[in-house]
Design a protein around this motif. Structure first.
Motif, short mmCIF file in Angstrom:
data_model
loop_
_atom_site.label_atom_id
_atom_site.label_comp_id
_atom_site.label_asym_id
_atom_site.label_seq_id
_atom_site.Cartn_x
_atom_site.Cartn_y
_atom_site.Cartn_z
N UNK A 163 0.75 -1.48 -0.01
CA UNK A 163 -0.06 0.13 0.02
C UNK A 163 0.97 1.22 -0.25
N UNK A 164 1.93 1.26 0.92
CA UNK A 164 2.95 2.40 0.88
C UNK A 164 3.45 2.49 -0.58
N UNK A 165 4.05 1.61 -1.21
CA UNK A 165 4.62 1.48 -2.39
C UNK A 165 3.70 2.47 -3.41
N UNK A 166 2.42 1.88 -3.24
CA UNK A 166 1.51 2.35 -4.42
C UNK A 166 1.22 3.76 -4.25
N UNK A 167 0.98 4.14 -2.77
CA UNK A 167 0.72 5.48 -2.58
C UNK A 167 1.85 6.45 -3.09
#
Length: 202
Positions: free
Chosen positions: A155-159
């Motif tokens: 999720x962090x990577x995508x955000x």
């Protein structure tokens, strides 16, 4: 092995972390990307709650990006070890979702003057404030956000993928977060997925 179909629009969006989980787990699935008209005319009525993404597993359908992430994360060893740790992972995911929505508002703004004002606010206040707290969580562990790879790292990577094209310096003051981005991108299964995935704007 279960048979999976993942339904979403032709975009990365909130569904990309699900694709990362499946890629990291080495689980084959059918990545069904529906143009808006096809979704409205042929699929929406029979979807669980009239929204995407949803996951079909052996004919059973599960709706909601975070629900799917938690389910697959627990199933394939990318979740916490205790209910309390899983709650903390979900809390970070909520924070990252708020950050992503700040970025989406900026990206969708058509008025150039308003867009410039949003960019200034993001760069100077909103992003640094959010990233400060996200970084505080990362600093507690040597690896990733919880000492091991979990679905919230994706999720962090995508955000952050949403953030960096518009504000390339966003992580300059957060070397720990930069390291997490690098570590995720260098995971063999993730590196392969990033290289081969369909190219989309969002």
């Amino acid at each position: 092995m279960p048979s999976y179909k993942l339904f979403y629009f032709p975009a990365r969006g909130g569904t990309e972390p699900i694709r990362f989980v499946l890629a990291q787990a080495g689980v084959p699935y059918e990545d069904i990307r529906l143009p808006r008209e096809k979704w409205l005319q042929e699929y929406k009525e029979d979807s669980p709650y009239g929204t995407m993404p949803f996951l079909e597993e052996d004919g059973e359908r599960i709706s909601g990006s975070f629900v799917i992430l938690r389910y697959l994360g627990e199933k394939y060893g990318l979740a916490g070890s205790t209910p309390a740790e899983n709650a903390k992972i979900a809390s970070l995911a909520d924070c990252l979702q708020d950050m992503k929505m700040d970025i989406v508002a900026f990206l969708r703004e058509q008025d150039e003057a308003k867009k410039a004002a949003l960019r200034k606010e993001l760069k100077e206040t909103k992003l640094p404030n959010r990233l400060k707290y996200i970084n505080k969580q990362a600093e507690q562990f040597t690896d990733f956000f919880f000492g091991k790879l979990t679905w919230v790292d994706f999720c962090f990577y995508m955000a952050t993928e949403f953030v960096l094209p518009g504000i390339p310096t966003a992580l300059d003051d957060f070397p720990k977060l930069q390291a997490i981005m690098t570590k995720i991108s260098e995971l063999p299964n993730i590196k392969k997925w990033i290289a081969e995935r369909p190219k989309t704007e969002f």
